[in-house]
Scaffold this motif. Structure first.
Motif, PDB file in Angstrom:
ATOM      1  N   VAL A  35      43.351  40.873  31.593  1.00 50.57           N
ATOM      2  CA  VAL A  35      42.455  41.406  32.283  1.00 50.57           C
ATOM      3  C   VAL A  35      42.654  42.082  33.719  1.00 50.57           C
ATOM      4  CG1 VAL A  35      39.868  40.810  33.155  1.00 50.57           C
ATOM      5  CG2 VAL A  35      40.712  40.122  30.825  1.00 50.57           C
ATOM      6  N   MET A  36      43.360  41.151  34.382  1.00 52.59           N
ATOM      7  CA  MET A  36      43.815  41.724  35.748  1.00 52.59           C
ATOM      8  C   MET A  36      44.394  42.884  35.817  1.00 52.59           C
ATOM      9  SD  MET A  36      44.516  38.042  37.732  1.00 52.59           S
ATOM     10  CE  MET A  36      45.444  39.205  38.968  1.00 52.59           C
ATOM     11  N   ASN A  39      42.356  45.875  34.751  1.00 57.64           N
ATOM     12  CA  ASN A  39      41.187  46.129  35.829  1.00 57.64           C
ATOM     13  C   ASN A  39      42.105  46.824  37.008  1.00 57.64           C
ATOM     14  OD1 ASN A  39      38.975  45.229  34.885  1.00 57.64           O
ATOM     15  ND2 ASN A  39      39.255  43.078  35.843  1.00 57.64           N
ATOM     16  N   ARG A  42      42.637  50.392  35.688  1.00 57.17           N
ATOM     17  CA  ARG A  42      41.488  51.091  35.785  1.00 57.17           C
ATOM     18  C   ARG A  42      41.326  51.550  37.178  1.00 57.17           C
ATOM     19  NH1 ARG A  42      36.810  47.443  35.322  1.00 57.17           N
ATOM     20  NH2 ARG A  42      37.258  47.469  37.766  1.00 57.17           N
ATOM     21  N   ASP A  43      41.318  50.547  38.054  1.00 57.24           N
ATOM     22  CA  ASP A  43      41.010  51.046  39.665  1.00 57.24           C
ATOM     23  C   ASP A  43      42.143  51.970  39.918  1.00 57.24           C
ATOM     24  OD1 ASP A  43      38.916  49.533  39.434  1.00 57.24           O
ATOM     25  OD2 ASP A  43      39.962  47.651  40.370  1.00 57.24           O
ATOM     26  N   LYS A  54      38.395  42.118  45.185  1.00 60.30           N
ATOM     27  CA  LYS A  54      38.045  40.798  44.622  1.00 60.30           C
ATOM     28  C   LYS A  54      38.814  39.933  44.341  1.00 60.30           C
ATOM     29  CE  LYS A  54      35.247  39.316  40.822  1.00 60.30           C
ATOM     30  NZ  LYS A  54      35.225  39.069  39.225  1.00 60.30           N
ATOM     31  N   ASP A  56      40.576  37.683  42.373  1.00 58.25           N
ATOM     32  CA  ASP A  56      40.843  37.540  40.995  1.00 58.25           C
ATOM     33  C   ASP A  56      41.712  36.174  40.802  1.00 58.25           C
ATOM     34  OD1 ASP A  56      39.551  39.566  39.855  1.00 58.25           O
ATOM     35  OD2 ASP A  56      41.548  40.927  40.174  1.00 58.25           O
TER      36      ASP A  56
END
Length: 133
Positions: A35-36, A39, A42-43, A54, A56
């Motif tokens: 997931v990290m 993300n 995506r970013d 954030k 994480d």
């Protein structure tokens, strides 16, 4: 199933509870890392606007702290019940003998993972302290 073969209820099908716990921890860490990475990608490529950073790793430390702490107490309580019930089932005559020589591996494993959980909590507090400075 072969006719000569019997079904053993005491068989260790999944490698014991400690192996199941370790597999669960590896799955949690692997999914969280996936997931990290998703993300991050995506970013990096889809969302080009600047957002606040954030924590994480802090979230992962909180999750692992709770999993290790709760599971540690679960292993301890389960091992105590296991020893007490096995002693009660052996004492069929008059007064059961309370012989505490038995399998205490889950108890020691529970104590170890409680301390590891406390270590995750301390690491999270140090991470927050270092970020505030």
């Amino acid at each position: 199933m072969d006719q000569k073969q019997s079904f053993n209820l005491n068989a260790d099908f999944l490698g014991g509870f400690t192996a199941i716990f370790m597999k669960l921890v590896f799955v949690i860490v692997a999914v969280y890392l996936l997931v990290m990475v998703m993300n991050f990608l995506r970013d990096k490529f889809i969302n080009t606007e600047v957002t606040t950073k954030k924590d994480d790793i802090s979230d992962l430390l909180i999750i692992l702290n709770k999993v290790f702490f709760i599971s540690g107490f679960g292993f301890i309580i389960a091992n105590i019940f296991q020893v007490l019930l096995s002693q009660a089932s052996r004492g069929h005559s008059g007064m059961p003998s309370m012989n505490f020589i038995g399998e205490w591996e889950y108890l020691t494993f529970g104590i170890i993972i409680i301390f590891v959980g406390i270590g995750f909590k301390v690491a999270n507090e140090l991470l927050k302290k270092n970020q505030n400075e």
